[in-house]
Scaffold this active site. Structure first.
Site, PDB file in Angstrom:
ATOM      1  N   CYS A 122      92.042  22.624  17.487  1.00 17.08           N
ATOM      2  CA  CYS A 122      91.550  22.467  18.861  1.00 17.08           C
ATOM      3  C   CYS A 122      92.492  23.203  19.792  1.00 17.08           C
ATOM      4  O   CYS A 122      93.603  23.545  19.409  1.00 17.08           O
ATOM      5  CB  CYS A 122      91.441  20.993  19.248  1.00 17.08           C
ATOM      6  SG  CYS A 122      90.396  20.775  20.712  1.00 17.08           S
ATOM      7  N   CYS A 132      89.361  21.982  25.816  1.00 11.56           N
ATOM      8  CA  CYS A 132      89.279  22.383  24.402  1.00 11.56           C
ATOM      9  C   CYS A 132      88.743  23.798  24.222  1.00 11.56           C
ATOM     10  O   CYS A 132      88.522  24.242  23.095  1.00 11.56           O
ATOM     11  CB  CYS A 132      88.414  21.388  23.632  1.00 11.56           C
ATOM     12  SG  CYS A 132      88.978  19.682  23.799  1.00 11.56           S
ATOM     13  N   LYS A 206      81.568  13.694  17.665  1.00 11.20           N
ATOM     14  CA  LYS A 206      82.710  13.251  18.453  1.00 11.20           C
ATOM     15  C   LYS A 206      82.220  12.910  19.845  1.00 11.20           C
ATOM     16  O   LYS A 206      81.677  13.763  20.554  1.00 11.20           O
ATOM     17  CB  LYS A 206      83.753  14.361  18.502  1.00 11.20           C
ATOM     18  CG  LYS A 206      84.917  14.048  19.411  1.00 11.20           C
ATOM     19  CD  LYS A 206      86.029  15.040  19.230  1.00 11.20           C
ATOM     20  CE  LYS A 206      87.127  14.784  20.236  1.00 11.20           C
ATOM     21  NZ  LYS A 206      88.251  15.697  20.048  1.00 11.20           N
ATOM     22  N   ARG A 216      96.000  11.306  24.564  1.00  7.92           N
ATOM     23  CA  ARG A 216      96.282  12.383  25.516  1.00  7.92           C
ATOM     24  C   ARG A 216      97.695  12.279  26.056  1.00  7.92           C
ATOM     25  O   ARG A 216      98.276  13.278  26.455  1.00  7.92           O
ATOM     26  CB  ARG A 216      95.217  12.400  26.614  1.00  7.92           C
ATOM     27  CG  ARG A 216      93.869  12.787  25.993  1.00  7.92           C
ATOM     28  CD  ARG A 216      92.725  12.825  26.967  1.00  7.92           C
ATOM     29  NE  ARG A 216      91.472  13.053  26.220  1.00  7.92           N
ATOM     30  CZ  ARG A 216      90.271  12.925  26.734  1.00  7.92           C
ATOM     31  NH1 ARG A 216      90.134  12.575  28.010  1.00  7.92           N
ATOM     32  NH2 ARG A 216      89.205  13.148  26.003  1.00  7.92           N
ATOM     33  N   ARG A 228      85.677  15.846  29.538  1.00  6.55           N
ATOM     34  CA  ARG A 228      85.175  16.558  28.365  1.00  6.55           C
ATOM     35  C   ARG A 228      83.686  16.328  28.126  1.00  6.55           C
ATOM     36  O   ARG A 228      83.169  16.609  27.055  1.00  6.55           O
ATOM     37  CB  ARG A 228      85.950  16.125  27.118  1.00  6.55           C
ATOM     38  CG  ARG A 228      87.448  16.319  27.202  1.00  6.55           C
ATOM     39  CD  ARG A 228      88.031  16.567  25.823  1.00  6.55           C
ATOM     40  NE  ARG A 228      89.437  16.294  25.682  1.00  6.55           N
ATOM     41  CZ  ARG A 228      90.406  16.986  26.254  1.00  6.55           C
ATOM     42  NH1 ARG A 228      90.136  18.005  27.046  1.00  6.55           N
ATOM     43  NH2 ARG A 228      91.661  16.669  26.051  1.00  6.55           N
ATOM     44  N   GLU A 244      73.974  16.876  15.276  1.00  5.32           N
ATOM     45  CA  GLU A 244      75.279  17.551  15.206  1.00  5.32           C
ATOM     46  C   GLU A 244      75.721  17.699  13.750  1.00  5.32           C
ATOM     47  O   GLU A 244      76.192  18.754  13.336  1.00  5.32           O
ATOM     48  CB  GLU A 244      76.346  16.753  15.979  1.00  5.32           C
ATOM     49  CG  GLU A 244      76.299  16.917  17.495  1.00  5.32           C
ATOM     50  CD  GLU A 244      76.902  18.246  17.961  1.00  5.32           C
ATOM     51  OE1 GLU A 244      77.285  19.078  17.117  1.00  5.32           O
ATOM     52  OE2 GLU A 244      76.968  18.457  19.183  1.00  5.32           O
ATOM     53  N   LYS A 259      83.843   9.861  15.166  1.00  8.87           N
ATOM     54  CA  LYS A 259      84.947   9.505  16.044  1.00  8.87           C
ATOM     55  C   LYS A 259      84.462   9.130  17.430  1.00  8.87           C
ATOM     56  O   LYS A 259      83.646   9.873  17.981  1.00  8.87           O
ATOM     57  CB  LYS A 259      85.852  10.738  16.113  1.00  8.87           C
ATOM     58  CG  LYS A 259      86.998  10.655  17.026  1.00  8.87           C
ATOM     59  CD  LYS A 259      87.690  11.971  16.990  1.00  8.87           C
ATOM     60  CE  LYS A 259      88.744  11.983  18.043  1.00  8.87           C
ATOM     61  NZ  LYS A 259      89.373  13.252  18.167  1.00  8.87           N
ATOM     62  N   SER A 285      93.179   6.548  19.020  1.00  7.20           N
ATOM     63  CA  SER A 285      94.353   5.987  19.693  1.00  7.20           C
ATOM     64  C   SER A 285      94.041   4.711  20.470  1.00  7.20           C
ATOM     65  O   SER A 285      94.769   3.725  20.379  1.00  7.20           O
ATOM     66  CB  SER A 285      94.955   7.045  20.616  1.00  7.20           C
ATOM     67  OG  SER A 285      93.981   7.522  21.528  1.00  7.20           O
ATOM     68  N   TYR A 324      96.222   5.281  12.772  1.00  7.29           N
ATOM     69  CA  TYR A 324      97.646   5.155  13.079  1.00  7.29           C
ATOM     70  C   TYR A 324      98.250   3.952  12.356  1.00  7.29           C
ATOM     71  O   TYR A 324      99.456   3.784  12.326  1.00  7.29           O
ATOM     72  CB  TYR A 324      97.846   5.046  14.602  1.00  7.29           C
ATOM     73  CG  TYR A 324      97.266   6.250  15.311  1.00  7.29           C
ATOM     74  CD1 TYR A 324      97.961   7.456  15.346  1.00  7.29           C
ATOM     75  CD2 TYR A 324      95.995   6.211  15.894  1.00  7.29           C
ATOM     76  CE1 TYR A 324      97.419   8.580  15.947  1.00  7.29           C
ATOM     77  CE2 TYR A 324      95.437   7.322  16.502  1.00  7.29           C
ATOM     78  CZ  TYR A 324      96.147   8.508  16.520  1.00  7.29           C
ATOM     79  OH  TYR A 324      95.602   9.615  17.100  1.00  7.29           O
TER      80      TYR A 324
END
Ligand code: PBG
Length: 334
Positions: A122, A132, A206, A216, A228, A244, A259, A285, A324
């Site tokens: 990206c 992006c 996404k 971010r 975005r 997609e 995502k 995140s 994570y």
């Protein structure tokens, strides 16, 4: 057959019985651990909104890789924080870019032989404006909303980025930009360079999600203006997500990533039922930070909440999970 002949509690009576009839399983090998690579040496800087997640310099990333490998984790997903940013996202595709350097170093380590190295593709971490793709001012436009993120001119930079990451040794390149047609262009360019065995994991579906907020901060990639939504998907749309995926597979994606994960379990399930390809999901995140914040307050049982969140993503149909929590979860599973 009904109660009292049927009693579902019979098989819940002991843990051993439960183990026998459990339908969904998690294993460390299905977890992918994201790493944020930054310049310098000995750097390990915690991200304020993501307790337990760090920006790491390449030498520290090697230690992380060793730990991940010894825990049986499946792979690493690599992001980069470049020394400087510009409009052409030079740091994304430069030969000596931060992730390129990281991949080369990791490739030589014994730990990384056990790990799949996935490089995120990206531009947003590398562009001065944080978008992006390439930003073009509309004819005569001066206001913020008179700029557009150009699709087709961004493709060249994205494929250049993918090629340089693959050359550095990434096993998989993972475009996360959501430009139309990028998978096809990336496949073409990889093949032109003889990199026909580098796989593409497309972030096919996404969504333009509020749950990317903490990332971010971690990747220093917040857009400087606008948002975005002109390229990422509307959270309301499941059928569009299927389109997609369909298009990305047609362009040569080997596997796809959904995502965020938890707010989109229905979309993961729909994709699983429709497409016979490997599907992963990214517990992003904000999903992590949300749980961590509750855990820090003692409001939820840490291991149970973490494992239940991962299990739900797996049960929805994700074969692998970017999270994570990978290290913590692998410890619980071992
Ligand atoms: C880059 C990218 C983002 C994430 C992964 N790749 C941020 C974004 O689209 O703004 C988010 C990951 C996370 O929140 O953990 N485009």
């Amino acid at each position: 057959m009904e109660y009292p002949i049927t009693r579902l509690r019979r098989l819940r009576r002991t843990e051993a019985l439960g183990n026998l009839v459990r339908e969904t399983h998690l294993e460390p090998g299905a977890l992918i651990y994201p790493l944020f690579l930054c310049p310098g040496e000995g750097v390990r800087k915690e991200i304020a909104s993501m307790p337990g997640v760090f920006n790491v310099s390449v030498d520290e990333a090697l230690k992380e890789a060793e730990e991940a490998a010894s825990l049986g984790i499946g792979g690493l997903l690599l992001f980069g924080l470049p020394e400087s940013k510009d409009e052409q996202a030079t740091g994304a595709w430069a030969d000596d870019g931060i992730v390129q350097r990281g991949v080369r170093a990791l490739k030589q380590s014994s730990a990384a032989k056990k790990l799949v190295l996935i490089a995120d593709v990206c531009l947003c971490e590398y562009t001065s404006h944080g978008h992006c793709g390439i930003v073009k001012k509309k004819e005569g436009g001066l206001e913020v909303d008179e700029y557009e993120i150009e699709n087709d001119s961004s493709l060249a930079l994205l494929s250049k980025t993918a090629v340089s990451l693959a050359k550095a040794g990434a096993d998989i390149v993972a475009p996360s930009d959501m430009m139309d047609g990028r998978v096809g262009v990336i496949r073409d360019e990889l093949d032109n360079e003889g990199l026909d065995l580098t796989a593409i994991l497309s972030y096919a579906a996404k969504f333009a999600s509020a749950f990317y907020g903490p990332f971010r901060e971690a990747a220093d990639s917040a857009p400087q203006f606008g948002d975005r939504r002109s390229y990422q998907m509307d959270p309301a749309n499941l059928r569009e997500a299927m389109r997609e995926i369909d298009l990305d597979l047609g362009e040569g994606a080997d596997m796809i990533l959904m995502k965020p994960a938890m707010p989109y379990l229905d979309v993961i399930r729909a994709a699983r039922e429709r497409f016979d390809i490997p599907i992963g999901a990214y517990q992003v995140s904000g999903e992590y930070s949300m749980l961590k914040a509750a855990l820090a307050n003692g409001w939820l049982d840490p291991n149970r909440a973490m494992m239940e969140s991962l299990l739900s993503i797996r049960r929805a149909g994700a074969g692998f999970i970017v999270t994570y929590f990978a290290k913590e979860a692998a410890k619980v599973l071992s």
